[in-house]
Design a protein around this motif. Structure first.
Motif, mmCIF file in Angstrom:
data_model
loop_
_atom_site.group_PDB
_atom_site.id
_atom_site.type_symbol
_atom_site.label_atom_id
_atom_site.label_comp_id
_atom_site.label_asym_id
_atom_site.label_seq_id
_atom_site.Cartn_x
_atom_site.Cartn_y
_atom_site.Cartn_z
ATOM 1 N N GLY A 64 0.808 -1.215 0.000
ATOM 2 C CA GLY A 64 0.000 0.000 0.000
ATOM 3 C C GLY A 64 0.836 1.257 0.000
ATOM 4 O O GLY A 64 2.037 1.236 -0.294
ATOM 5 N N PRO A 65 0.231 2.387 0.357
ATOM 6 C CA PRO A 65 0.949 3.664 0.300
ATOM 7 C C PRO A 65 1.922 3.907 1.442
ATOM 8 O O PRO A 65 2.729 4.826 1.369
ATOM 9 C CB PRO A 65 -0.183 4.703 0.309
ATOM 10 C CG PRO A 65 -1.352 4.011 0.909
ATOM 11 C CD PRO A 65 -1.223 2.570 0.559
ATOM 12 N N GLN A 66 1.824 3.094 2.502
ATOM 13 C CA GLN A 66 2.804 3.171 3.589
ATOM 14 C C GLN A 66 3.310 1.773 3.913
ATOM 15 O O GLN A 66 2.597 0.784 3.713
ATOM 16 C CB GLN A 66 2.186 3.776 4.870
ATOM 17 C CG GLN A 66 1.946 5.273 4.811
ATOM 18 C CD GLN A 66 0.577 5.607 4.238
ATOM 19 O OE1 GLN A 66 -0.365 4.845 4.399
ATOM 20 N NE2 GLN A 66 0.473 6.752 3.579
ATOM 21 N N GLU A 91 7.857 10.037 0.997
ATOM 22 C CA GLU A 91 8.043 9.408 2.307
ATOM 23 C C GLU A 91 8.181 7.895 2.173
ATOM 24 O O GLU A 91 9.005 7.267 2.855
ATOM 25 C CB GLU A 91 6.873 9.756 3.225
ATOM 26 C CG GLU A 91 6.833 11.216 3.639
ATOM 27 C CD GLU A 91 5.634 11.523 4.528
ATOM 28 O OE1 GLU A 91 4.952 10.576 4.972
ATOM 29 O OE2 GLU A 91 5.386 12.720 4.762
ATOM 30 N N LEU A 92 7.378 7.295 1.299
ATOM 31 C CA LEU A 92 7.443 5.852 1.106
ATOM 32 C C LEU A 92 8.813 5.452 0.565
ATOM 33 O O LEU A 92 9.408 4.462 1.039
ATOM 34 C CB LEU A 92 6.337 5.394 0.158
ATOM 35 C CG LEU A 92 6.336 3.907 -0.209
ATOM 36 C CD1 LEU A 92 6.196 3.025 1.032
ATOM 37 C CD2 LEU A 92 5.220 3.603 -1.214
ATOM 38 N N CYS A 93 9.320 6.167 -0.430
ATOM 39 C CA CYS A 93 10.636 5.836 -0.970
ATOM 40 C C CYS A 93 11.717 5.942 0.112
ATOM 41 O O CYS A 93 12.598 5.076 0.203
ATOM 42 C CB CYS A 93 10.973 6.763 -2.133
ATOM 43 S SG CYS A 93 10.000 6.459 -3.631
ATOM 44 N N ALA A 94 11.639 6.980 0.929
ATOM 45 C CA ALA A 94 12.615 7.133 2.012
ATOM 46 C C ALA A 94 12.498 5.989 3.014
ATOM 47 O O ALA A 94 13.508 5.454 3.494
ATOM 48 C CB ALA A 94 12.410 8.480 2.708
ATOM 49 N N ASP A 95 11.265 5.586 3.326
ATOM 50 C CA ASP A 95 11.058 4.490 4.281
ATOM 51 C C ASP A 95 11.563 3.162 3.730
ATOM 52 O O ASP A 95 12.120 2.336 4.473
ATOM 53 C CB ASP A 95 9.576 4.371 4.639
ATOM 54 C CG ASP A 95 9.095 5.475 5.561
ATOM 55 O OD1 ASP A 95 9.959 6.183 6.125
ATOM 56 O OD2 ASP A 95 7.869 5.632 5.715
ATOM 57 N N ILE A 132 9.963 -1.861 -6.264
ATOM 58 C CA ILE A 132 9.182 -1.371 -7.391
ATOM 59 C C ILE A 132 7.841 -0.865 -6.883
ATOM 60 O O ILE A 132 7.238 -1.464 -5.977
ATOM 61 C CB ILE A 132 8.990 -2.459 -8.472
ATOM 62 C CG1 ILE A 132 8.291 -1.875 -9.719
ATOM 63 C CG2 ILE A 132 8.263 -3.684 -7.923
ATOM 64 C CD1 ILE A 132 8.394 -2.766 -10.951
ATOM 65 N N LEU A 133 7.384 0.254 -7.439
ATOM 66 C CA LEU A 133 6.123 0.877 -7.047
ATOM 67 C C LEU A 133 5.063 0.690 -8.125
ATOM 68 O O LEU A 133 5.375 0.603 -9.314
ATOM 69 C CB LEU A 133 6.306 2.366 -6.785
ATOM 70 C CG LEU A 133 7.301 2.784 -5.706
ATOM 71 C CD1 LEU A 133 7.272 4.299 -5.534
ATOM 72 C CD2 LEU A 133 7.049 2.080 -4.385
ATOM 73 N N PHE A 134 3.793 0.667 -7.667
ATOM 74 C CA PHE A 134 2.642 0.555 -8.561
ATOM 75 C C PHE A 134 1.602 1.594 -8.164
ATOM 76 O O PHE A 134 1.764 2.316 -7.179
ATOM 77 C CB PHE A 134 2.061 -0.860 -8.507
ATOM 78 C CG PHE A 134 2.902 -1.868 -9.233
ATOM 79 C CD1 PHE A 134 2.650 -2.189 -10.561
ATOM 80 C CD2 PHE A 134 3.986 -2.463 -8.604
ATOM 81 C CE1 PHE A 134 3.452 -3.083 -11.243
ATOM 82 C CE2 PHE A 134 4.794 -3.362 -9.279
ATOM 83 C CZ PHE A 134 4.525 -3.677 -10.602
ATOM 84 N N GLY A 135 0.512 1.638 -8.915
ATOM 85 C CA GLY A 135 -0.534 2.615 -8.628
ATOM 86 C C GLY A 135 -1.075 2.528 -7.218
ATOM 87 O O GLY A 135 -1.453 3.548 -6.624
ATOM 88 N N ARG A 136 -1.110 1.313 -6.657
ATOM 89 C CA ARG A 136 -1.655 1.150 -5.299
ATOM 90 C C ARG A 136 -0.791 1.843 -4.244
ATOM 91 O O ARG A 136 -1.238 2.081 -3.127
ATOM 92 C CB ARG A 136 -1.762 -0.340 -4.949
ATOM 93 C CG ARG A 136 -0.421 -1.044 -4.857
ATOM 94 C CD ARG A 136 -0.520 -2.508 -4.460
ATOM 95 N NE ARG A 136 0.785 -3.114 -4.312
ATOM 96 C CZ ARG A 136 1.496 -3.648 -5.304
ATOM 97 N NH1 ARG A 136 0.990 -3.677 -6.526
ATOM 98 N NH2 ARG A 136 2.689 -4.170 -5.072
#
Length: 331
Positions: free
Chosen positions: A6-8, A40-44, A26-30
């Motif tokens: 998810g987003p976090q 913030e997500l990339c940093a986490d 890897i990131l997706f639309g969700r």
């Protein structure tokens, strides 16, 4: 390389990543709600594995494969739209392909996303499934090679890296590999002359993504992703790609067996790293249980990929956006 759900990051995901230390994500639309949230997500993600330079990937091609959408970023044209401009005016088409990739870098790099999974170097053929379709720049090796080269250069000018896909070619596949395994019954000589040509031309790129496609004249039993013969003879040999070879998503139904079997087959075939995208914890546990620690040639190729990152040029974003709009308006 893993996705997250998810987003976090959840507590469980953070602990899993900290324990197993994937090479990248890897990131997706969700995973996308806002630009601030993605930052913030990339940093986490990077903090979870204590690697501030860990690659974070996304599929941001334009057209129907664009994970970031308006209003967060503009809607970009498809590869086919860029290719149509090239056919009408080659100079304008190449410039548009370069600028669009450079604009992707303006959109993505400040968020912490460092790798864009483009260009699509697949060449559609009659009978091919629309899973590629308009994502392709054209239907000849010359167009796809020229546009793919320009698109890759634009990303690198923006401080990002491209991933050439889907090596050694997905355009003839008559099925969507998300759902079933396609078989291509075409002579190797024809594949070499047409389908493999753009990958040969861009074989110097740092990263490539495999095709979950069986080429029956080369290896009638295994898709390229798990075929030692395709990877050694074609991808590493004939095409000459010595960069980092990642699998397409291991959770696609083109692959058979459970996730332990799929993962083992991918590494036995010769891929350097495995890509698991959907963030399902049980699948991730199975994948990691048989994933080796990076070593040997795979380690060398990951290190080479990291060394391929260069600082962004001094392009002016506003000027490039205006030029891109003018180019596409004239097409």
């Amino acid at each position: 390389m893993f996705g997250c759900a998810g987003p976090q990051l959840s507590v469980e995901e953070r602990a899993f990543f900290a324990e197993h230390r994937p090479w990248g994500f890897i990131l997706f639309g969700r995973n996308i709600v806002s630009l601030e949230q993605v930052t913030e997500l990339c940093a986490d993600l990077r903090e979870s594995i204590s690697r501030p330079d860990a690659p974070i990937l996304i599929d941001q091609e334009g057209g129907r494969v664009q994970r970031f959408k308006p209003p967060l970023v503009p809607q970009y044209p498809s590869g086919a739209e860029l290719g149509a401009l090239y056919l009408a005016n080659p100079e304008a088409g190449l410039r548009a392909a370069w600028i669009m990739s450079r604009l992707h870098a303006f959109d993505l790099l400040p968020l912490g996303i460092t790798v864009d999974c483009l260009p699509v170097l697949d060449i559609p053929a009659p009978g091919g499934h629309e899973v590629i379709g308009s994502r392709a720049y054209g239907v000849t090796p010359e167009v796809v090679t020229a546009m793919g080269t320009a698109a890759s250069a634009g990303l690198k000018a923006g401080g990002m890296l491209p991933v050439i896909k889907h090596i050694p070619g997905h355009g003839r596949a008559g099925a969507d590999t998300h759902h079933e395994l396609p078989r291509v019954d075409v002579a190797r000589a024809e594949l070499s002359a047409r389908d493999f040509a753009p990958f040969k031309a861009l074989a110097g790129e740092a990263m490539a993504m495999s095709a979950h496609v069986v080429f029956t004249d080369i290896d009638p039993e295994h898709p390229a992703t798990t075929s030692r013969k395709v990877i050694e003879e074609v991808i590493r040999g004939e095409i000459g790609f010595d960069g980092l070879l990642m699998s397409d998503d291991v959770s696609m139904n083109a692959l058979s067996g459970d996730f332990v079997a799929r993962t083992g087959a991918i590494f036995a075939g010769g891929c350097d790293v495995i890509l698991h995208c959907n963030g399902v914890p049980a699948e991730m546990e199975a994948v990691i249980s048989v994933t080796p620690v990076l070593s040997g040639e795979a380690l060398r190729r990951t290190q080479a990929a990291m060394e391929a990152f260069k600082p962004a040029d001094d392009s002016n974003e506003t000027v490039l956006r205006d030029e891109f709009e003018a180019l596409m308006a004239a097409s």
